[in-house]
Write a protein that holds these residues in place. Structure first.
Motif, PDB file in Angstrom:
ATOM      1  N   CYS A 108       0.854  -1.186   0.000  1.00  0.00           N
ATOM      2  CA  CYS A 108       0.000   0.000   0.000  1.00  0.00           C
ATOM      3  C   CYS A 108       0.893   1.239   0.000  1.00  0.00           C
ATOM      4  O   CYS A 108       1.564   1.536   0.996  1.00  0.00           O
ATOM      5  CB  CYS A 108      -0.918  -0.002   1.213  1.00  0.00           C
ATOM      6  N   TYR A 109       0.906   1.954  -1.111  1.00  0.00           N
ATOM      7  CA  TYR A 109       1.727   3.148  -1.276  1.00  0.00           C
ATOM      8  C   TYR A 109       0.874   4.400  -1.101  1.00  0.00           C
ATOM      9  O   TYR A 109      -0.266   4.436  -1.575  1.00  0.00           O
ATOM     10  CB  TYR A 109       2.371   3.170  -2.666  1.00  0.00           C
ATOM     11  N   ARG A 110       1.452   5.430  -0.465  1.00  0.00           N
ATOM     12  CA  ARG A 110       0.714   6.681  -0.248  1.00  0.00           C
ATOM     13  C   ARG A 110       1.616   7.876  -0.540  1.00  0.00           C
ATOM     14  O   ARG A 110       2.809   7.850  -0.246  1.00  0.00           O
ATOM     15  CB  ARG A 110       0.187   6.755   1.183  1.00  0.00           C
ATOM     16  N   TYR A 111       0.982   8.928  -1.083  1.00  0.00           N
ATOM     17  CA  TYR A 111       1.714  10.146  -1.414  1.00  0.00           C
ATOM     18  C   TYR A 111       0.742  11.319  -1.391  1.00  0.00           C
ATOM     19  O   TYR A 111      -0.435  11.160  -1.731  1.00  0.00           O
ATOM     20  CB  TYR A 111       2.356  10.027  -2.805  1.00  0.00           C
ATOM     21  N   GLU A 112       1.235  12.488  -0.961  1.00  0.00           N
ATOM     22  CA  GLU A 112       0.417  13.709  -1.021  1.00  0.00           C
ATOM     23  C   GLU A 112       1.026  14.668  -2.030  1.00  0.00           C
ATOM     24  O   GLU A 112       2.160  15.105  -1.888  1.00  0.00           O
ATOM     25  CB  GLU A 112       0.303  14.386   0.341  1.00  0.00           C
ATOM     26  N   SER A 113       0.237  14.968  -3.051  1.00  0.00           N
ATOM     27  CA  SER A 113       0.646  15.892  -4.102  1.00  0.00           C
ATOM     28  C   SER A 113       0.138  17.283  -3.736  1.00  0.00           C
ATOM     29  O   SER A 113      -1.069  17.519  -3.668  1.00  0.00           O
ATOM     30  CB  SER A 113       0.070  15.442  -5.446  1.00  0.00           C
ATOM     31  N   LYS A 114       1.053  18.197  -3.504  1.00  0.00           N
ATOM     32  CA  LYS A 114       0.692  19.528  -3.037  1.00  0.00           C
ATOM     33  C   LYS A 114       0.106  20.390  -4.163  1.00  0.00           C
ATOM     34  O   LYS A 114       0.438  20.206  -5.340  1.00  0.00           O
ATOM     35  CB  LYS A 114       1.909  20.235  -2.443  1.00  0.00           C
ATOM     36  N   GLU A 115      -0.744  21.331  -3.779  1.00  0.00           N
ATOM     37  CA  GLU A 115      -1.313  22.275  -4.742  1.00  0.00           C
ATOM     38  C   GLU A 115      -0.190  22.980  -5.493  1.00  0.00           C
ATOM     39  O   GLU A 115       0.801  23.436  -4.899  1.00  0.00           O
ATOM     40  CB  GLU A 115      -2.187  23.309  -4.033  1.00  0.00           C
ATOM     41  N   GLY A 116      -0.326  23.059  -6.802  1.00  0.00           N
ATOM     42  CA  GLY A 116       0.680  23.697  -7.634  1.00  0.00           C
ATOM     43  C   GLY A 116       1.761  22.766  -8.148  1.00  0.00           C
ATOM     44  O   GLY A 116       2.558  23.167  -9.010  1.00  0.00           O
ATOM     45  N   GLU A 117       1.809  21.538  -7.640  1.00  0.00           N
ATOM     46  CA  GLU A 117       2.810  20.591  -8.121  1.00  0.00           C
ATOM     47  C   GLU A 117       2.600  20.332  -9.608  1.00  0.00           C
ATOM     48  O   GLU A 117       1.519  19.914 -10.035  1.00  0.00           O
ATOM     49  CB  GLU A 117       2.710  19.280  -7.332  1.00  0.00           C
ATOM     50  N   GLU A 118       3.617  20.606 -10.405  1.00  0.00           N
ATOM     51  CA  GLU A 118       3.571  20.508 -11.867  1.00  0.00           C
ATOM     52  C   GLU A 118       2.463  21.367 -12.486  1.00  0.00           C
ATOM     53  O   GLU A 118       2.094  21.183 -13.645  1.00  0.00           O
ATOM     54  CB  GLU A 118       3.425  19.047 -12.319  1.00  0.00           C
ATOM     55  N   GLY A 119       1.911  22.293 -11.665  1.00  0.00           N
ATOM     56  CA  GLY A 119       0.911  23.235 -12.149  1.00  0.00           C
ATOM     57  C   GLY A 119      -0.523  22.879 -11.833  1.00  0.00           C
ATOM     58  O   GLY A 119      -1.452  23.650 -12.123  1.00  0.00           O
ATOM     59  N   TYR A 120      -0.765  21.747 -11.198  1.00  0.00           N
ATOM     60  CA  TYR A 120      -2.131  21.270 -10.938  1.00  0.00           C
ATOM     61  C   TYR A 120      -2.766  21.969  -9.729  1.00  0.00           C
ATOM     62  O   TYR A 120      -2.080  22.261  -8.746  1.00  0.00           O
ATOM     63  CB  TYR A 120      -2.125  19.770 -10.669  1.00  0.00           C
ATOM     64  N   PRO A 121      -4.069  22.172  -9.782  1.00  0.00           N
ATOM     65  CA  PRO A 121      -4.770  22.717  -8.610  1.00  0.00           C
ATOM     66  C   PRO A 121      -5.069  21.639  -7.577  1.00  0.00           C
ATOM     67  O   PRO A 121      -5.174  20.453  -7.894  1.00  0.00           O
ATOM     68  CB  PRO A 121      -6.078  23.244  -9.214  1.00  0.00           C
ATOM     69  N   GLY A 122      -5.217  22.072  -6.330  1.00  0.00           N
ATOM     70  CA  GLY A 122      -5.660  21.185  -5.265  1.00  0.00           C
ATOM     71  C   GLY A 122      -4.547  20.368  -4.627  1.00  0.00           C
ATOM     72  O   GLY A 122      -3.578  19.967  -5.274  1.00  0.00           O
ATOM     73  N   ASN A 123      -4.683  20.171  -3.311  1.00  0.00           N
ATOM     74  CA  ASN A 123      -3.850  19.200  -2.612  1.00  0.00           C
ATOM     75  C   ASN A 123      -4.526  17.841  -2.735  1.00  0.00           C
ATOM     76  O   ASN A 123      -5.693  17.682  -2.352  1.00  0.00           O
ATOM     77  CB  ASN A 123      -3.714  19.571  -1.128  1.00  0.00           C
ATOM     78  N   VAL A 124      -3.811  16.872  -3.266  1.00  0.00           N
ATOM     79  CA  VAL A 124      -4.410  15.562  -3.542  1.00  0.00           C
ATOM     80  C   VAL A 124      -3.655  14.473  -2.786  1.00  0.00           C
ATOM     81  O   VAL A 124      -2.442  14.338  -2.919  1.00  0.00           O
ATOM     82  CB  VAL A 124      -4.391  15.250  -5.055  1.00  0.00           C
ATOM     83  N   ARG A 125      -4.379  13.727  -1.981  1.00  0.00           N
ATOM     84  CA  ARG A 125      -3.819  12.555  -1.313  1.00  0.00           C
ATOM     85  C   ARG A 125      -4.159  11.324  -2.142  1.00  0.00           C
ATOM     86  O   ARG A 125      -5.327  11.056  -2.415  1.00  0.00           O
ATOM     87  CB  ARG A 125      -4.378  12.422   0.107  1.00  0.00           C
ATOM     88  N   VAL A 126      -3.125  10.597  -2.551  1.00  0.00           N
ATOM     89  CA  VAL A 126      -3.333   9.447  -3.419  1.00  0.00           C
ATOM     90  C   VAL A 126      -2.741   8.193  -2.785  1.00  0.00           C
ATOM     91  O   VAL A 126      -1.800   8.251  -1.992  1.00  0.00           O
ATOM     92  CB  VAL A 126      -2.707   9.672  -4.815  1.00  0.00           C
ATOM     93  N   SER A 127      -3.311   7.070  -3.159  1.00  0.00           N
ATOM     94  CA  SER A 127      -2.778   5.780  -2.722  1.00  0.00           C
ATOM     95  C   SER A 127      -2.829   4.806  -3.889  1.00  0.00           C
ATOM     96  O   SER A 127      -3.713   4.873  -4.741  1.00  0.00           O
ATOM     97  CB  SER A 127      -3.573   5.215  -1.534  1.00  0.00           C
ATOM     98  N   VAL A 128      -1.842   3.940  -3.922  1.00  0.00           N
ATOM     99  CA  VAL A 128      -1.759   2.878  -4.920  1.00  0.00           C
ATOM    100  C   VAL A 128      -1.504   1.583  -4.170  1.00  0.00           C
ATOM    101  O   VAL A 128      -0.593   1.511  -3.340  1.00  0.00           O
ATOM    102  CB  VAL A 128      -0.617   3.131  -5.921  1.00  0.00           C
TER     103      VAL A 128
END
Length: 348
Positions: free
Chosen positions: A130-150
């Motif tokens: 179970c992998y987890r990562y939080e992509s911060k707002e503005g990362e690579e230009g994207y809106p929103g803070n996104v918490r993702v899991s794979v």
């Protein structure tokens, strides 16, 4: 079920670990927390020989030096986004432009280049990473803070279940996939040209000169894009169809999948007897036949070359944000994004 863990490198001051899962049948799956990268899948052929059936490297440094996305998770958005920008709620978002003025596979430092947190979950007949990562707002230009899991789950039935989840604190786009290159011959003995592929799809998407969907769905009838009854990859390589020629003589195209179909995608190598069955809840699969693989590096002792492996990227449609008639890849604030794919390895 067995699992082992080893430290294999560092990236941006973070530790990269490899996990290898082995099931009761001898199947082995190795994955890194760097990009959730699947480095090896070892399965038997019809004679019982256990061999690796995916492209990958033995060192982290090789993954860092080469950008073919071998085995990695792609995000935030798989495929190309035209012009490297999109508009959402009246705001234009400028993304990283890393492909001829367009945005490709999440940008300059997408999910494939991140170190993810990882947790091992063991059950009687399966083991999950179970992998987890939080992509911060503005990362690579994207809106929103996104918490993702794979989550990769390996079972005793020689299956790998790939589950993706995400949630954002703002309206945004999210379209994840895995970019594994399959070669069922085993240990790269042959290219994938003689593999037989079946896809239950009536339409593929036309691409423009930048390999971005034009918005047109083309019926597969009477073309080498008709995989409904099975077709060897070689046929698309020698085809004079303009769309095959456009991508470097082969395929790099999204196919729209029929809904609620069993075994919507199968890949078969007759000589080894290996059969891969792909099932998904996604609306499309991008078939990429490695037309852009160069020969300037080695893959585990084998010189890289075109068609050495092929990808079956189950996902939403690339550049969907610019085509309202495509299934949307927009997610609302606090909406849970969920994508599931299963790879089943069998003998035929």
């Amino acid at each position: 079920m067995k699992i082992s863990e080893s430290v294999v490198g560092r990236h941006d001051g973070q530790t990269i670990v490899a996990h290898t899962i082995e099931n009761a049948a001898g199947m082995q799956v190795t994955s890194l927390n760097y990009g959730c990268t699947i480095t090896r899948i070892v399965v038997p052929d019809k004679r019982g020989n256990l061999e690796n059936v995916v492209l990958g490297f033995d060192t982290v440094e090789e993954y860092q030096a080469n950008s073919a996305y071998f085995g990695s998770v792609i995000g935030r958005h798989a495929g190309r986004i035209a012009g490297g920008c999109f508009e959402l709620d009246g705001i234009t978002y400028e993304l990283a432009k890393n492909n001829n003025g367009n945005h490709l596979h999440g940008g300059l430092k997408g999910f494939d280049q991140k170190v993810w947190d990882v947790e091992v979950v063991q059950e009687k007949d399966s083991v999950s990473l179970c992998y987890r990562y939080e992509s911060k707002e503005g990362e690579e230009g994207y809106p929103g803070n996104v918490r993702v899991s794979v989550t990769y789950t390996v079972t005793n039935a020689n299956e790998i279940l790939l589950s993706y989840e995400g949630i954002s604190d703002a309206r945004t786009v999210l379209n994840m996939t895995n970019h594994t290159y399959f070669n069922l011959s085993g240990d790269l003995k042959r290219t994938a040209l003689d593999h037989t592929l079946k896809i239950k799809s009536d339409h593929f998407l036309e691409l423009n000169d930048s390999l971005i969907p034009t918005g047109e769905l083309i019926h597969v009838d009477h073309t080498v894009f008709d995989f409904r009854d099975g077709r060897k990859i070689q046929e698309g390589v020698v085809s004079e169809h303009p769309q095959n020629v456009l991508v470097g003589n082969g395929y790099d195209h999204p196919f729209m999948l029929r809904s609620n179909q069993s075994e919507p995608i199968t890949l078969y190598d007759e000589e080894s007897g290996r059969l891969l069955v792909v099932e998904t809840n996604e609306p499309a699969v991008v078939l990429y036949t490695g037309t852009q693989l160069g020969n300037d590096y080695d893959i585990r002792g084998r010189k890289s070359e075109k068609y050495l492996g092929l990808c079956l990227e189950t996902q939403g449609v690339p550049d969907a944000i610019h085509h309202s008639h495509f299934p949307s890849t927009v997610i609302e604030k606090d909406q849970v994004y969920c994508s599931e794919t299963k790879w089943s390895f069998k003998i035929k």
